[in-house]
Write a protein that holds these residues in place. Sequence first.
Motif, PDB file in Angstrom:
ATOM      1  N   TYR B 126       0.884  -1.165   0.000  1.00  0.00           N
ATOM      2  CA  TYR B 126       0.000   0.000   0.000  1.00  0.00           C
ATOM      3  C   TYR B 126       0.915   1.206   0.000  1.00  0.00           C
ATOM      4  N   GLY B 127       0.934   1.894  -1.080  1.00  0.00           N
ATOM      5  CA  GLY B 127       1.869   3.005  -1.208  1.00  0.00           C
ATOM      6  C   GLY B 127       3.291   2.488  -1.095  1.00  0.00           C
ATOM      7  N   GLU B 128       4.039   3.048  -0.134  1.00  0.00           N
ATOM      8  CA  GLU B 128       5.430   2.654   0.029  1.00  0.00           C
ATOM      9  C   GLU B 128       5.554   1.427   0.921  1.00  0.00           C
ATOM     10  N   LYS B 129       4.527   1.196   1.747  1.00  0.00           N
ATOM     11  CA  LYS B 129       4.636   0.146   2.753  1.00  0.00           C
ATOM     12  C   LYS B 129       4.275  -1.224   2.172  1.00  0.00           C
ATOM     13  N   ALA B 130       4.980  -2.216   2.678  1.00  0.00           N
ATOM     14  CA  ALA B 130       4.749  -3.565   2.168  1.00  0.00           C
ATOM     15  C   ALA B 130       4.803  -4.577   3.315  1.00  0.00           C
ATOM     16  N   GLU B 172      -4.920  -5.408  12.033  1.00  0.00           N
ATOM     17  CA  GLU B 172      -3.474  -5.371  12.240  1.00  0.00           C
ATOM     18  C   GLU B 172      -2.750  -5.062  10.943  1.00  0.00           C
ATOM     19  N   LEU B 173      -3.242  -5.660   9.836  1.00  0.00           N
ATOM     20  CA  LEU B 173      -2.603  -5.430   8.539  1.00  0.00           C
ATOM     21  C   LEU B 173      -2.839  -3.981   8.092  1.00  0.00           C
ATOM     22  N   ARG B 174      -4.064  -3.523   8.341  1.00  0.00           N
ATOM     23  CA  ARG B 174      -4.402  -2.140   7.998  1.00  0.00           C
ATOM     24  C   ARG B 174      -3.441  -1.176   8.705  1.00  0.00           C
ATOM     25  N   ASP B 175      -3.214  -1.415  10.000  1.00  0.00           N
ATOM     26  CA  ASP B 175      -2.315  -0.544  10.761  1.00  0.00           C
ATOM     27  C   ASP B 175      -0.887  -0.681  10.274  1.00  0.00           C
ATOM     28  N   LYS B 176      -0.495  -1.909   9.967  1.00  0.00           N
ATOM     29  CA  LYS B 176       0.863  -2.167   9.508  1.00  0.00           C
ATOM     30  C   LYS B 176       1.136  -1.433   8.192  1.00  0.00           C
ATOM     31  N   LEU B 177       0.106  -1.381   7.367  1.00  0.00           N
ATOM     32  CA  LEU B 177       0.278  -0.715   6.075  1.00  0.00           C
ATOM     33  C   LEU B 177       0.079   0.800   6.192  1.00  0.00           C
ATOM     34  N   GLY B 178      -0.228   1.262   7.388  1.00  0.00           N
ATOM     35  CA  GLY B 178      -0.363   2.697   7.611  1.00  0.00           C
ATOM     36  C   GLY B 178      -1.588   3.309   6.968  1.00  0.00           C
TER      37      GLY B 178
END
Lengths: 256, 419
Positions: B126-130, B172-178
């Motif tokens: 998601y964007g820069e985060k993976a 948790e994944l949503r938060d992890k991906l910011g």
Amino acid sequence: MSQQANSTNSNDVIIRLQGLKRFYRVGVEEIHALDGVELEVRENEYIAVMGHSGSGKSTLMNVLGCLDRPSDGSYELDGDDVTQLSDAELASIRNERIGFVFQSFELLPQMNALKNVEMPLLYARNGWFGRSARAKGALERVGLGDRVKHRPNQLSGGEKQRVAIARALVCNPSILLADEPTGNLDSKTSENILELFDELHKQGQTIVMVTHERDVAQYAKRIIRMQDGRICSDLTKEQDEAKRQSGGDTSGKEKL
Amino acid sequence: MRRLLYAPLMFIQLVYQSVYLAISQIWANKTRSILTTIGIVIGVASVIAVIAALTGLKAKILSQVETFGNNSIIVQPRLPDMGPKRNLSWWDVRLRPNEFEGLLEHCPSIERFTRISEAGQQMVKYGEKAVQNAQVYGIEPAWHEIEHRAIVTGRGISVIDESRAVCLIEPELRDKLGMDKDCIGESIRIGFRNFRIVGVIEKRSDLEIGGGGQERYEIIIPFETTRKFRQEFWVWAFAESKSPEVLDEGVAELKFFLRRGRHLDPDEPDTFRVESLKSAIQTFNNIAIMVTLVAGGVVGISLLVGGVGIMNIMLVSISERTKEIGLRKAVGAKKSAILTQFLVEAVILCFVGGLVGLGVGKFLTLAIAHSHALLAKTYIPAWAVVLSFAFAGTVGICFGMFPAIKAARLDPIEALRHE
């Protein structure tokens, strides 16, 4: 009540042995360690029992101390017949009425003097409360009031035996039984210990002491000689002395 | 009368002085006591650890059942143990997506079912985060009714989704991906494709058997969408019977349906496994009992060895202290007093061993709890503590009795003469 009458009759007799026998079986052979002992011990007597090894004096001590039971005959202690008692009752008697002093002291090395003296009180019916005060009192009586916290290995031989004597006295026994109390001590220390016995005797303690040394026996007031499981002579110190002067050896056959 | 009053006092006194003597004796022989109690320590520690692990495992499994419900049936491929098909590969017996067509018509006891596909581990961006290791599952709408996992925001997978590129993610994944709290409609990249988020689903309360890692994310997509990742994939299914009463019928119907679909001869074994969760729990319980019995046997042996160690050391101690016993008897210790003294000493040795064993067991339990997510609920139940102490005490009494009787029976004259 009858016991009271009995004891007044017999004039403060603490111990009365009648026809006391003790046999051992070793294989097929029967050893007569005690072969008909007759003895009366009155209150505040100081008796030395002498005899060669094998004469039966140790067996006599064991029976007197209720550690051993006679094979035959009767043994009255303070007017009670103890031959019929159970093991547990004998243990109580040893605890309350008899004080033992051994040749090799038999102190427990991991405990200090006070704890050693307290030990008989642990097994006493009413010894639980105030036992350390009582033990301290007994130690003071033998002149060791300042050695209360010392362990046996920090004490001299004489002091060890004093602790053992204090342990024997702590339950106020009717009789103090000493088995060669000076056997492991040098002559100077022996003298000290025997003087202590003398003093206890003066305070009213009844003492029976086994020894094979004449010098030691001289401290007693009455000297009993044993041979082959019987009492062969039972005299006051003075009589014994006189007899020894005149007749040399004392292997005579006169009895009580 | 006085005797009656003295009796309890004497008893308390006897116990107190026995404990006092025993502790001082154990303290005086520290090294020996430690070595002696090792057997007991191991025994108690293993009782504690095994019971704790089994309790934890059971708690875990039961909590999983709660999310699935009592009527759940799982369908998986299986290699038969015998027959010509036993040499097939797992891939040969895999469940195929079309195998379940017409299932509900042929299985009247089955209320609903869902196929589940495994699209494997995919990278999510998601964007820069993976995130590297998201597990992608394909499901059918009925899944939401079988597995009760709450939708936090948005909606679940529905019939209209068919093979569209939509997905559900976990918070948790949503938060992890910011991402924002409300991420519905956002687009994320799963593998090489873009997916639209339609809902956020709460994390599975407990990881399934076999899942281990702490960092594990699940992404739910429609079943047919799985084909966007690969043509062939693993499939299994969850079904639910109409009521708990017809659970066994449901299992039988499913088996019959699948056997017919696979053209298995009557004498051929199944090439699949249909199992209700209830029976799976039953199986687990049976295994747990087996493990407990085996562990109990091992523990019994180690306690036996420990007990023999205690007995041995008590015998040594008694022969070393023969003189002391003689003296104690001479100054008035009754048989019962000597017996109690040595018995209490043995029991205290065992209790000390039990206490240390409890500590070691606690430590082992912590280690077990951290070793695997499945065992995370591992804890020591109070009854296990009581049980292990009862065990230790019993060992002490049983193996201390013989030496204590021996000591109590010593003849004081002989004992005093002993060198």
